[in-house]
Design an enzyme around this catalytic site. Sequence first.
Site, PDB file in Angstrom:
ATOM      1  N   GLY A  43     104.745 101.238  -2.781  1.00 20.91           N
ATOM      2  CA  GLY A  43     105.932 101.893  -3.325  1.00 20.91           C
ATOM      3  C   GLY A  43     106.420 102.991  -2.383  1.00 20.91           C
ATOM      4  N   SER A 115     100.699  98.937   2.040  1.00 19.89           N
ATOM      5  CA  SER A 115     102.006  99.525   2.290  1.00 19.89           C
ATOM      6  C   SER A 115     101.947 101.051   2.113  1.00 19.89           C
ATOM      7  CB  SER A 115     103.047  98.865   1.379  1.00 19.89           C
ATOM      8  OG  SER A 115     104.352  99.197   1.771  1.00 19.89           O
ATOM      9  N   TRP A 116     102.717 101.630   1.187  1.00 18.87           N
ATOM     10  CA  TRP A 116     102.615 103.065   0.943  1.00 18.87           C
ATOM     11  C   TRP A 116     101.168 103.471   0.631  1.00 18.87           C
ATOM     12  CZ3 TRP A 116     103.386 108.045   0.922  1.00 18.87           C
ATOM     13  CH2 TRP A 116     102.816 108.836  -0.085  1.00 18.87           C
ATOM     14  N   ASP A 270     106.550  91.419  10.017  1.00 18.20           N
ATOM     15  CA  ASP A 270     106.842  92.535   9.114  1.00 18.20           C
ATOM     16  C   ASP A 270     108.000  93.343   9.688  1.00 18.20           C
ATOM     17  OD1 ASP A 270     106.934  94.667   7.407  1.00 18.20           O
ATOM     18  OD2 ASP A 270     104.768  95.012   7.375  1.00 18.20           O
ATOM     19  N   HIS A 298     105.530  91.427   5.524  1.00 19.31           N
ATOM     20  CA  HIS A 298     105.062  92.533   4.687  1.00 19.31           C
ATOM     21  C   HIS A 298     104.479  91.931   3.408  1.00 19.31           C
ATOM     22  CE1 HIS A 298     104.918  96.870   4.142  1.00 19.31           C
ATOM     23  NE2 HIS A 298     105.298  96.733   2.895  1.00 19.31           N
TER      24      HIS A 298
END
Length: 318
Positions: A43, A115-116, A270, A298
């Site tokens: 996120g 990711s985040w 990505d 991604h």
Amino acid sequence: MGERYPAVEPDEHGMLEVGDGQELYWEIVGNPAGVPAVFLHGGPGSGCTAGTRRYFDPQAFRAVLFDQRGAGRSRPLAGDVGADLSTNTTAHLVEDMERLRDHLGIERWVVVGVSWGVTLGLVYAQRHPDRVRSMVLAGVTAGTKREIDWITQDMGRVFPQQWERFVSCVPERERGGDLCAAYAAMLADDDPQVRERAAREWCAWEDTHVSLMPGWAPNPRYADATFRLTFARLVTHYWSNGCFLDDDEILHNMHLLEEIPAVLIHGRYDISGPLETAWRLHRAWPSSTLVVLDDAGHGGETFLDQLIASLDSLRTSS
């Protein structure tokens, strides 16, 4: 490569008060005597899903999943009308992890991020290295201005038609400035129609910049109005504040992780987060292994396969 494990229900779950009027939803799956691990979702704001539980061998791991402040099943939601995000920062999330670790009686755990969640995991490990056994980090990000500018500005050169729509939602006088801040303001507007349009357009752009991933399909979670608004508010809140980090802070502090083994996983396709970030971190982290997937972006099936295989290699983590 690994295969996702069968669907399971949590063995334990609850809500943890972490101060500032915030409650975190957490759950545990797997073997009570297994290797402790914690999963950090992306996120910011996506929350964990039932599918996330299937990344962990239930015989080998005691896996902790939780929804970060303002997201998922944690309360209050960032998308609630009038939600105050002033106590939702990277430092708060790191300390939430420490409160949760202490609450569950875990001394050290494997930190897993996507990711985040990679950025958050790296900051956590740099501030609490004695609490980290090892790390598995997939879709590598570091919360830098360069990364944020790439996604919100520079990638318009790759998707010019979609970017034009993305930027057209912003008041004309702000289109040459910080698009994250402009969207954050609209997502906090008193007018529900302004908030809803901003959430839709932000999530449409999110779907666009991951669309080169092999096997891509639109994210079905964006069809949910509550999820859209919560997700968009948290992403724009963090990105418009530089993820509450000094720029390149993570790279400058990589020496703090030199004793922690890690697997970094990144897709060649990505476009949201070019391989450069993973490469720079790997070069500064001698105890890390970088796995570049030539058929992933991604995310994607081989991306998850490699994440699970990397976790399986840590089933006897000391």
